[in-house]
Scaffold this motif. Sequence first.
Motif, short mmCIF file in Angstrom:
data_model
loop_
_atom_site.label_atom_id
_atom_site.label_comp_id
_atom_site.label_asym_id
_atom_site.label_seq_id
_atom_site.Cartn_x
_atom_site.Cartn_y
_atom_site.Cartn_z
N ARG A 194 0.81 -1.21 0.00
CA ARG A 194 0.00 0.00 0.00
C ARG A 194 0.86 1.27 0.00
O ARG A 194 0.51 2.23 -0.70
CB ARG A 194 -0.95 0.00 1.20
N PRO A 195 1.98 1.31 0.77
CA PRO A 195 2.84 2.51 0.68
C PRO A 195 3.32 2.79 -0.74
O PRO A 195 3.38 3.95 -1.15
CB PRO A 195 4.01 2.16 1.61
N GLU A 196 3.62 1.75 -1.49
CA GLU A 196 4.03 1.94 -2.89
C GLU A 196 2.86 2.50 -3.70
O GLU A 196 3.05 3.35 -4.57
CB GLU A 196 4.50 0.62 -3.49
N LEU A 197 1.64 2.01 -3.40
CA LEU A 197 0.46 2.49 -4.11
C LEU A 197 0.20 3.97 -3.80
O LEU A 197 -0.15 4.75 -4.68
CB LEU A 197 -0.74 1.63 -3.74
N VAL A 198 0.36 4.34 -2.51
CA VAL A 198 0.16 5.74 -2.12
C VAL A 198 1.18 6.63 -2.84
O VAL A 198 0.83 7.69 -3.37
CB VAL A 198 0.32 5.90 -0.59
N GLU A 199 2.42 6.20 -2.87
CA GLU A 199 3.46 6.97 -3.55
C GLU A 199 3.14 7.11 -5.04
O GLU A 199 3.32 8.19 -5.63
CB GLU A 199 4.81 6.26 -3.38
N TYR A 200 2.63 6.05 -5.64
CA TYR A 200 2.29 6.09 -7.06
C TYR A 200 1.13 7.06 -7.30
O TYR A 200 1.15 7.85 -8.25
CB TYR A 200 1.91 4.69 -7.54
N ALA A 201 0.11 7.00 -6.43
CA ALA A 201 -1.05 7.88 -6.58
C ALA A 201 -0.65 9.34 -6.44
O ALA A 201 -1.15 10.21 -7.15
CB ALA A 201 -2.11 7.51 -5.54
N LEU A 202 0.26 9.62 -5.52
CA LEU A 202 0.74 10.99 -5.36
C LEU A 202 1.52 11.45 -6.58
O LEU A 202 1.38 12.59 -7.05
CB LEU A 202 1.62 11.08 -4.11
N LYS A 203 2.34 10.55 -7.12
CA LYS A 203 3.14 10.87 -8.30
C LYS A 203 2.24 11.21 -9.48
O LYS A 203 2.55 12.10 -10.29
CB LYS A 203 4.04 9.69 -8.64
N LYS A 204 1.13 10.49 -9.61
CA LYS A 204 0.19 10.72 -10.71
C LYS A 204 -0.80 11.84 -10.40
O LYS A 204 -1.71 12.12 -11.17
CB LYS A 204 -0.57 9.43 -11.03
N LYS A 205 -0.63 12.45 -9.19
CA LYS A 205 -1.48 13.57 -8.76
C LYS A 205 -2.95 13.16 -8.66
O LYS A 205 -3.86 13.95 -8.94
CB LYS A 205 -1.31 14.76 -9.72
N LEU A 206 -3.18 11.91 -8.25
CA LEU A 206 -4.54 11.45 -7.98
C LEU A 206 -4.95 11.82 -6.56
O LEU A 206 -6.11 11.74 -6.19
CB LEU A 206 -4.64 9.94 -8.16
N LEU A 207 -3.97 12.23 -5.76
CA LEU A 207 -4.21 12.66 -4.39
C LEU A 207 -3.53 14.00 -4.20
O LEU A 207 -2.64 14.39 -4.93
CB LEU A 207 -3.60 11.67 -3.38
N ASP A 208 -3.96 14.69 -3.13
CA ASP A 208 -3.31 15.96 -2.81
C ASP A 208 -3.34 16.11 -1.30
O ASP A 208 -4.31 16.55 -0.72
CB ASP A 208 -4.05 17.13 -3.47
N PHE A 209 -2.27 15.66 -0.65
CA PHE A 209 -2.21 15.73 0.81
C PHE A 209 -1.57 17.05 1.23
O PHE A 209 -0.66 17.52 0.58
CB PHE A 209 -1.38 14.57 1.37
#
Length: 216
Positions: free
Chosen positions: A201-216
């Motif tokens: 899941r940490p890898e998935l979170v990092e990937y989602a952030l890289k693709k700008k699907l999230l904005d923390f």
Amino acid sequence: MIRIVIADDHAVVRSGFSMILDFQADMEVIGTAADGLEAYTVTAKSRPDVLIMDLSMPPGESGLIATGKIKEDFPETQILILTMHDDEDYLFHVLKNGASGYVLKNAPDEELLLAIRTVYSGGTYINPKMATSLVREFVNKDHSAHLDDPFELLSKRELEILPLIAKGYGNKEIAEKLFVSVKTVEAHKAKIMEKLQLKSRPELVEYALKKKLLDF
């Protein structure tokens, strides 16, 4: 009269843009939204000519995902993306998901008005600086790199589930949000991890952030 909906998570931004646009003789703001889900609902109800969409609207649905849904269900609505992100990969995904234009948030009012009128008339508007960079990228780089991106292999449903997993929602919560079974969520989750070649899941979170699907 160009009928417009504004989707942005900041109330002051929605109010400011509404004042600017309503002052124009050929424009009328008929609705606003604070996230992607609300943007979909307002669009379904009012069927605007142009939807101005901010892509970063935490904690609601990603504007990128909402853009794809809205364009598929309401193709007559032209979507103009308003964002702070000025990189070519982001622009590529935005246009691929159905947007008709892309304007940076620091652009002058005149550029926003031009962009709205351009997409309303059936054209495509890209910030001049970004357009130059995009053309240069297509000329100087092999575009197949985009086609080799595992992100392109994800289905529409998988694109919905990926950011929810990254935000920490459990399988049951995701199933309730998307009105599907837990088994369906589990199956999609497994396919996402397989397609993106992720192991945790940490890898998935990092990937989602890289693709700008999230904005923390």
